[in-house]
Design a protein around this motif. Structure first.
Motif, PDB file in Angstrom:
ATOM      1  N   LEU A  13     -41.135  23.530  -6.587  1.00  0.00           N
ATOM      2  CA  LEU A  13     -40.537  24.858  -6.654  1.00  0.00           C
ATOM      3  C   LEU A  13     -40.156  25.098  -8.105  1.00  0.00           C
ATOM      4  CD1 LEU A  13     -39.437  27.378  -5.221  1.00  0.00           C
ATOM      5  CD2 LEU A  13     -37.311  26.124  -4.870  1.00  0.00           C
ATOM      6  N   LEU A  14     -40.821  26.064  -8.714  1.00  0.00           N
ATOM      7  CA  LEU A  14     -40.605  26.389 -10.121  1.00  0.00           C
ATOM      8  C   LEU A  14     -39.637  27.550 -10.258  1.00  0.00           C
ATOM      9  CD1 LEU A  14     -44.142  26.361 -11.763  1.00  0.00           C
ATOM     10  CD2 LEU A  14     -42.162  25.068 -12.515  1.00  0.00           C
ATOM     11  N   GLY A  15     -38.857  27.508 -11.294  1.00  0.00           N
ATOM     12  CA  GLY A  15     -37.979  28.636 -11.593  1.00  0.00           C
ATOM     13  C   GLY A  15     -37.158  28.343 -12.818  1.00  0.00           C
ATOM     14  N   GLU A  16     -36.693  29.405 -13.435  1.00  0.00           N
ATOM     15  CA  GLU A  16     -35.875  29.243 -14.640  1.00  0.00           C
ATOM     16  C   GLU A  16     -34.489  28.732 -14.277  1.00  0.00           C
ATOM     17  OE1 GLU A  16     -34.321  33.820 -15.127  1.00  0.00           O
ATOM     18  OE2 GLU A  16     -36.328  33.308 -15.838  1.00  0.00           O
ATOM     19  N   SER A  17     -33.778  28.255 -15.269  1.00  0.00           N
ATOM     20  CA  SER A  17     -32.423  27.749 -15.056  1.00  0.00           C
ATOM     21  C   SER A  17     -31.549  28.850 -14.457  1.00  0.00           C
ATOM     22  CB  SER A  17     -31.816  27.290 -16.387  1.00  0.00           C
ATOM     23  OG  SER A  17     -32.544  26.188 -16.882  1.00  0.00           O
ATOM     24  N   GLY A  18     -30.775  28.471 -13.434  1.00  0.00           N
ATOM     25  CA  GLY A  18     -29.830  29.392 -12.826  1.00  0.00           C
ATOM     26  C   GLY A  18     -30.387  30.276 -11.739  1.00  0.00           C
ATOM     27  N   CYS A  19     -31.645  30.057 -11.324  1.00  0.00           N
ATOM     28  CA  CYS A  19     -32.231  30.950 -10.318  1.00  0.00           C
ATOM     29  C   CYS A  19     -31.969  30.501  -8.884  1.00  0.00           C
ATOM     30  CB  CYS A  19     -33.731  31.124 -10.565  1.00  0.00           C
ATOM     31  SG  CYS A  19     -34.729  29.694 -10.123  1.00  0.00           S
ATOM     32  N   GLY A  20     -31.351  29.325  -8.693  1.00  0.00           N
ATOM     33  CA  GLY A  20     -31.002  28.896  -7.341  1.00  0.00           C
ATOM     34  C   GLY A  20     -31.821  27.734  -6.797  1.00  0.00           C
ATOM     35  N   LYS A  21     -32.632  27.099  -7.628  1.00  0.00           N
ATOM     36  CA  LYS A  21     -33.451  25.978  -7.151  1.00  0.00           C
ATOM     37  C   LYS A  21     -32.577  24.849  -6.595  1.00  0.00           C
ATOM     38  CE  LYS A  21     -35.292  25.081 -11.111  1.00  0.00           C
ATOM     39  NZ  LYS A  21     -34.499  25.945 -11.962  1.00  0.00           N
ATOM     40  N   THR A  22     -31.588  24.439  -7.363  1.00  0.00           N
ATOM     41  CA  THR A  22     -30.715  23.344  -6.929  1.00  0.00           C
ATOM     42  C   THR A  22     -29.874  23.765  -5.742  1.00  0.00           C
ATOM     43  OG1 THR A  22     -30.701  22.304  -9.103  1.00  0.00           O
ATOM     44  CG2 THR A  22     -28.832  21.812  -7.662  1.00  0.00           C
ATOM     45  N   THR A  23     -29.461  25.010  -5.695  1.00  0.00           N
ATOM     46  CA  THR A  23     -28.695  25.516  -4.548  1.00  0.00           C
ATOM     47  C   THR A  23     -29.522  25.380  -3.276  1.00  0.00           C
ATOM     48  OG1 THR A  23     -27.491  27.044  -5.964  1.00  0.00           O
ATOM     49  CG2 THR A  23     -27.508  27.529  -3.603  1.00  0.00           C
ATOM     50  N   LEU A  24     -30.792  25.744  -3.340  1.00  0.00           N
ATOM     51  CA  LEU A  24     -31.679  25.592  -2.186  1.00  0.00           C
ATOM     52  C   LEU A  24     -31.795  24.128  -1.795  1.00  0.00           C
ATOM     53  CD1 LEU A  24     -33.738  26.571  -0.089  1.00  0.00           C
ATOM     54  CD2 LEU A  24     -35.487  26.346  -1.880  1.00  0.00           C
ATOM     55  N   LEU A  25     -32.025  23.276  -2.776  1.00  0.00           N
ATOM     56  CA  LEU A  25     -32.172  21.854  -2.504  1.00  0.00           C
ATOM     57  C   LEU A  25     -30.909  21.291  -1.858  1.00  0.00           C
ATOM     58  CD1 LEU A  25     -34.091  19.322  -4.429  1.00  0.00           C
ATOM     59  CD2 LEU A  25     -31.725  18.769  -4.034  1.00  0.00           C
ATOM     60  N   ARG A  26     -29.752  21.649  -2.381  1.00  0.00           N
ATOM     61  CA  ARG A  26     -28.486  21.170  -1.819  1.00  0.00           C
ATOM     62  C   ARG A  26     -28.287  21.676  -0.387  1.00  0.00           C
ATOM     63  NH1 ARG A  26     -24.692  18.757  -4.756  1.00  0.00           N
ATOM     64  NH2 ARG A  26     -23.039  19.747  -3.535  1.00  0.00           N
ATOM     65  N   ALA A  27     -28.712  22.893  -0.100  1.00  0.00           N
ATOM     66  CA  ALA A  27     -28.622  23.423   1.260  1.00  0.00           C
ATOM     67  C   ALA A  27     -29.556  22.653   2.194  1.00  0.00           C
ATOM     68  CB  ALA A  27     -28.953  24.911   1.268  1.00  0.00           C
ATOM     69  N   LEU A  28     -30.769  22.365   1.729  1.00  0.00           N
ATOM     70  CA  LEU A  28     -31.711  21.593   2.538  1.00  0.00           C
ATOM     71  C   LEU A  28     -31.187  20.189   2.823  1.00  0.00           C
ATOM     72  CD1 LEU A  28     -35.077  22.609   0.841  1.00  0.00           C
ATOM     73  CD2 LEU A  28     -34.275  23.277   3.122  1.00  0.00           C
ATOM     74  N   ALA A  29     -30.450  19.630   1.862  1.00  0.00           N
ATOM     75  CA  ALA A  29     -29.884  18.284   2.026  1.00  0.00           C
ATOM     76  C   ALA A  29     -28.628  18.293   2.883  1.00  0.00           C
ATOM     77  CB  ALA A  29     -29.577  17.686   0.656  1.00  0.00           C
ATOM     78  N   GLY A  30     -28.113  19.476   3.207  1.00  0.00           N
ATOM     79  CA  GLY A  30     -26.885  19.560   3.987  1.00  0.00           C
ATOM     80  C   GLY A  30     -25.633  19.372   3.149  1.00  0.00           C
ATOM     81  N   LEU A  31     -25.768  19.455   1.836  1.00  0.00           N
ATOM     82  CA  LEU A  31     -24.619  19.283   0.943  1.00  0.00           C
ATOM     83  C   LEU A  31     -23.869  20.581   0.718  1.00  0.00           C
ATOM     84  CD1 LEU A  31     -26.330  16.946  -1.670  1.00  0.00           C
ATOM     85  CD2 LEU A  31     -24.754  16.289   0.166  1.00  0.00           C
ATOM     86  N   ASP A  32     -24.549  21.705   0.847  1.00  0.00           N
ATOM     87  CA  ASP A  32     -23.928  23.029   0.728  1.00  0.00           C
ATOM     88  C   ASP A  32     -24.220  23.803   1.998  1.00  0.00           C
ATOM     89  OD1 ASP A  32     -23.073  22.474  -1.838  1.00  0.00           O
ATOM     90  OD2 ASP A  32     -24.594  23.702  -2.831  1.00  0.00           O
ATOM     91  N   ALA A  33     -23.210  24.526   2.482  1.00  0.00           N
ATOM     92  CA  ALA A  33     -23.383  25.353   3.673  1.00  0.00           C
ATOM     93  C   ALA A  33     -24.123  26.633   3.295  1.00  0.00           C
ATOM     94  CB  ALA A  33     -22.017  25.690   4.274  1.00  0.00           C
ATOM     95  N   ILE A  34     -24.876  27.147   4.253  1.00  0.00           N
ATOM     96  CA  ILE A  34     -25.527  28.432   4.046  1.00  0.00           C
ATOM     97  C   ILE A  34     -24.766  29.480   4.846  1.00  0.00           C
ATOM     98  CG2 ILE A  34     -27.777  27.434   3.548  1.00  0.00           C
ATOM     99  CD1 ILE A  34     -28.609  28.174   6.420  1.00  0.00           C
TER     100      ILE A  34
END
Length: 167
Positions: A13-34
């Motif tokens: 998953l490509l994207g510039e810094s701050g576009c939400g890539k890590t947020t998505l990953l953390r949600a998939l890992a169950g570390l952040d609630a959606i």
């Protein structure tokens, strides 16, 4: 977002810094609630973060086997560390490792549980160019051997193209 990753498939998953890539990953890992939608996937994916996040007070084998039964954990950790080229460093400490070695231990910790989904959050970003290239080869080999589905989030186009089946 509708994303499906098959067993053994490597998706970047490509994207510039701050576009939400890590947020998505953390949600998939169950570390952040959606707060909307749903996530359907394996219950316990494994994550390798940009920083190795090793526990400095534990040996390498204990870091790799974290959360596993101690009776089998050491043998599993030894096998995982051998796969990443650190089988002779079982009782060593994280402070004695280079950045690339620490990331290999983090990778061993993720793969020791044979996850169905491996989430990679820019795990090569802090590595020098040569170590980065070696890590690319190692990750490709380990994914071929263990066959998890993989989601790599990155802003590096070359890395995405070199590693992924799909970008």
């Amino acid at each position: 977002l509708d994303l499906r990753i098959a067993r053994g498939e490597f998706v970047a998953l490509l994207g510039e810094s701050g576009c939400g890539k890590t947020t998505l990953l953390r949600a998939l890992a169950g570390l952040d609630a959606i707060d909307g939608g749903r996530i359907d996937g394996p219950r316990q994916p494994a994550v390798v973060f940009q920083e190795h996040r090793l526990l400095p007070w534990d040996s390498l084998w204990r870091n790799v086997s974290l959360g596993l039964d101690e009776a089998t954990g050491k043998a599993l950790a030894q096998a995982a560390l051998a796969e990443v080229g650190l089988g002779d460093r079982l009782d060593d400490w994280p402070r004695n490792l280079s950045g690339g070695q620490a990331q290999r231990v983090a990778l061993a910790r993720a793969l020791v549980r044979e996850p169905r989904l491996l989430l990679l959050d820019e795990p090569f970003a802090a590595l020098d160019a040569l170590t980065r290239i070696r890590m690319h080869g190692l990750v490709k080999e380990l994914v071929r051997r263990h066959r998890p589905g993989v989601l790599l989030v990155t802003h590096d186009v070359d890395e995405a193209v070199a590693l992924a089946d799909r970008v």
